[in-house]
Design a protein around this motif. Structure first.
Motif, PDB file in Angstrom:
ATOM      1  N   GLY A 146      -4.351   2.036  -2.975  1.00  0.00           N
ATOM      2  CA  GLY A 146      -5.584   1.487  -3.315  1.00  0.00           C
ATOM      3  C   GLY A 146      -5.538   0.011  -3.994  1.00  0.00           C
ATOM      4  O   GLY A 146      -6.445  -0.574  -4.489  1.00  0.00           O
TER       5      GLY A 146
ATOM      6  N   ARG B 212      -5.579  -6.097   4.183  1.00  0.00           N
ATOM      7  CA  ARG B 212      -5.341  -5.238   5.323  1.00  0.00           C
ATOM      8  C   ARG B 212      -6.689  -5.317   6.030  1.00  0.00           C
ATOM      9  O   ARG B 212      -6.797  -5.365   7.447  1.00  0.00           O
ATOM     10  CB  ARG B 212      -5.069  -3.678   4.852  1.00  0.00           C
ATOM     11  CG  ARG B 212      -5.023  -2.731   5.887  1.00  0.00           C
ATOM     12  CD  ARG B 212      -5.341  -1.318   5.204  1.00  0.00           C
ATOM     13  NE  ARG B 212      -6.805  -1.285   4.876  1.00  0.00           N
ATOM     14  CZ  ARG B 212      -7.104  -0.326   4.076  1.00  0.00           C
ATOM     15  NH1 ARG B 212      -6.362   0.629   3.717  1.00  0.00           N
ATOM     16  NH2 ARG B 212      -8.346  -0.231   3.547  1.00  0.00           N
ATOM     17  N   ASP B 213      -7.906  -5.207   5.423  1.00  0.00           N
ATOM     18  CA  ASP B 213      -9.105  -5.428   6.170  1.00  0.00           C
ATOM     19  C   ASP B 213      -9.277  -6.672   7.020  1.00  0.00           C
ATOM     20  O   ASP B 213      -9.781  -6.557   8.021  1.00  0.00           O
ATOM     21  CB  ASP B 213     -10.298  -5.408   5.182  1.00  0.00           C
ATOM     22  CG  ASP B 213     -10.274  -3.986   4.374  1.00  0.00           C
ATOM     23  OD1 ASP B 213      -9.750  -2.942   5.021  1.00  0.00           O
ATOM     24  OD2 ASP B 213     -11.098  -3.726   3.437  1.00  0.00           O
TER      25      ASP B 213
ATOM     26  N   VAL C 262      -5.433  -4.045   0.120  1.00  0.00           N
ATOM     27  CA  VAL C 262      -6.542  -3.362   1.009  1.00  0.00           C
ATOM     28  C   VAL C 262      -7.228  -4.667   1.313  1.00  0.00           C
ATOM     29  O   VAL C 262      -7.772  -4.580   2.596  1.00  0.00           O
ATOM     30  CB  VAL C 262      -7.469  -2.489  -0.147  1.00  0.00           C
ATOM     31  CG1 VAL C 262      -8.834  -2.169   0.780  1.00  0.00           C
ATOM     32  CG2 VAL C 262      -6.929  -1.084  -0.432  1.00  0.00           C
TER      33      VAL C 262
ATOM     34  N   LEU D  43       1.121  -1.299  -0.025  1.00  0.00           N
ATOM     35  CA  LEU D  43       0.003  -0.230  -0.192  1.00  0.00           C
ATOM     36  C   LEU D  43       1.086   1.497   0.073  1.00  0.00           C
ATOM     37  O   LEU D  43       0.377   2.206  -0.400  1.00  0.00           O
ATOM     38  CB  LEU D  43      -0.823   0.021   1.337  1.00  0.00           C
ATOM     39  CG  LEU D  43      -2.116  -1.342   1.250  1.00  0.00           C
ATOM     40  CD1 LEU D  43      -3.066  -1.223   2.407  1.00  0.00           C
ATOM     41  CD2 LEU D  43      -2.742  -1.135  -0.159  1.00  0.00           C
TER      42      LEU D  43
END
Length: 345
Positions: free
Chosen positions: A314, A322-323, A319, A309
Motif C-alpha cells: 500500500g 502505478r496508477d 501506488v 509494492l
C-alpha cells in the motif's frame, strides 16, 4: 501478463526526435523508446494524442501519445487472454484520443502474430484510430503481421544494433538493454559486502528523525547528490533511506524535481534501492519509480513500482506512480499534481 506503459519521449535537457519512414526505422525505435529489446510482446507507438497533432511520421516530443508494451499470452493462458492483451494496449490510446498507432507483435509464432494483428486492427478501427504500420518481428526478421503462414519469402532481416536510430540514442545518453529482465536487474540487491555496511547503519538509526529540519536535510542532500552524481557515503545513505520512510521527508525528496532533472535523480535512487537492506527498499524504489516515469522511462518505472509494492503493497507513492503508469499518463501531468499538492516543504 506484464505491461510497460511508456509515456511520451523524455524532455529536456536532451530531446531525441526520431522519424519513422520504414519498417526498419520502427523496429529500431521501439527498444530506444522502451529501454530494452522486447520479446513475446505487443508494442504500440501512438501519435496525435488528444488531437493536438496529426501523424506526420515523427516520433518527436509533442507529436506522440502513450507508447505501450504488454506481454503476449503464453500457451497455457486461456483463449480470452489475447483479447485482454489487445484491449489493455489499445484502451490507453482510446482514452488519450490517439489519432494513429504503429504496432509490432514480437513473436516467432506466425499464427499468434496474425491473431494479435487482427484484433489490433479491429480494436483500433472501432476506436477511430488509424494503424500506420503493423509488423511481426522475431528478433532477426520482420514480416507482415497478418501472414499466419509466416513464409520466409515475405520476411526481411533487420539489425537494430547498426541502425542510425541506435547511434542517435547513444549520443543522447539512452541505454538499450537486451531484455526487460536486464532492466529489472538494475534494481536487484547488491552483493552483501555492499549492502552489509548500509544495513548496519540503518539498524543503528532505527527510525526517521522528525521535524522540518530533517525534511530540509533530505531535500538538500538529494539535490546535491543528484547534481554531483557521486554515490552517497554509508552514513548519509542510511540516513536518507531511513528518512524517506516518513511521508513528509519523502515529499521533500521529490519537491522541485521536474523532467529536466529527473534522469540524475533516477541514478541516485537506483543506487539506494540496490544498497538498501530488506524492509527498507520501498521508499527508494518509489522515488526511483517516480523519477523514472518523469524521465520518460516507463518500463523502468514499472520495475521500480514492482519492487516497492512487493515490499509494501500500500505504499502511497508507489501506488500513485502505478496508477499513472496504468493510465499511460504523460510526465507533464506531474506539473498539475504538484501544483495541486502545493510545496511539501
Amino acid at each position: 501478463m506484464t505491461s510497460d506503459d511508456h509515456s511520451t519521449a523524455p524532455g529536456p535537457p536532451a530531446p531525441l526526435t526520431l522519424r519513422l519512414r520504414t519498417p526498419d526505422d520502427l523496429l529500431a525505435t521501439v527498444p530506444v523508446v522502451l529501454g530494452f529489446e522486447p520479446r513475446d510482446s505487443l508494442v504500440l507507438l501512438s501519435f496525435g494524442a488528444d488531437g493536438r497533432a496529426q501523424p506526420d511520421g515523427s516520433a518527436g516530443r509533442g507529436a506522440t501519445g502513450p507508447h505501450l508494451r504488454i506481454g503476449l499470452p503464453g500457451p497455457d493462458d486461456p483463449p480470452a487472454a489475447l483479447a485482454e492483451v489487445v484491449e489493455a494496449a489499445v484502451a490507453p490510446c482510446r482514452r488519450h484520443g490517439v489519432a494513429s498507432v504503429a504496432a509490432v507483435v514480437y513473436t516467432a509464432d506466425p499464427r499468434l502474430g496474425a491473431a494479435a494483428a487482427a484484433r489490433v486492427e479491429a480494436s483500433c478501427a472501432a476506436a477511430g484510430i488509424t494503424v500506420l504500420a503493423l509488423l511481426r518481428a522475431d528478433g532477426r526478421r520482420w514480416y507482415d503481421a497478418g501472414d499466419a503462414a509466416g513464409g520466409e519469402g515475405g520476411a526481411a532481416p533487420y539489425r537494430n544494433e547498426s541502425h542510425p536510430v541506435r547511434a542517435a540514442a547513444v549520443l543522447h545518453g539512452r541505454v538499450v538493454l537486451g531484455s526487460r529482465e536486464e532492466l529489472a536487474d538494475l534494481l536487484a540487491p547488491a552483493d552483501e559486502e555492499v549492502r552489509g555496511p548500509l544495513a548496519a547503519a540503518v539498524a543503528r538509526r532505527g527510525s526517521p528523525l522528525p521535524g522540518p529540519a530533517e525534511s530540509r536535510w533530505v531535500g538538500d542532500t538529494v539535490t546535491r547528490a543528484a547534481c554531483t552524481g557521486a554515490p552517497l557515503g554509508v552514513e548519509e545513505a542510511a540516513r536518507l533511506v531511513v528518512a524517506v520512510r516518513l511521508g513528509r521527508h519523502r515529499d521533500a525528496a521529490w519537491a522541485g524535481v521536474g523532467r529536466a532533472e529527473a534522469s540524475r535523480h533516477v541514478d541516485l535512487w537506483l543506487d539506494l534501492v540496490r544498497r538498501a537492506p530488506d524492509g527498507w527498499r520501498a521508499g527508494p524504489a518509489a522515488l526511483a519509480a517516480l523519477t523514472a516515469w518523469l524521465d520518460g522511462s516507463g518500463a523502468l518505472a514499472w520495475c521500480a513500482v514492482d519492487v516497492c509494492l512487493e515490499e509494501e503493497p500500500g505504499h502511497p507513492l508507489g501506488v500513485l506512480v502505478r496508477d499513472f503508469l496504468e493510465a499511460a499518463a504523460p510526465p507533464s501531468w506531474w506539473e498539475e499534481v504538484t501544483a495541486a499538492l502545493g510545496d511539501p516543504a
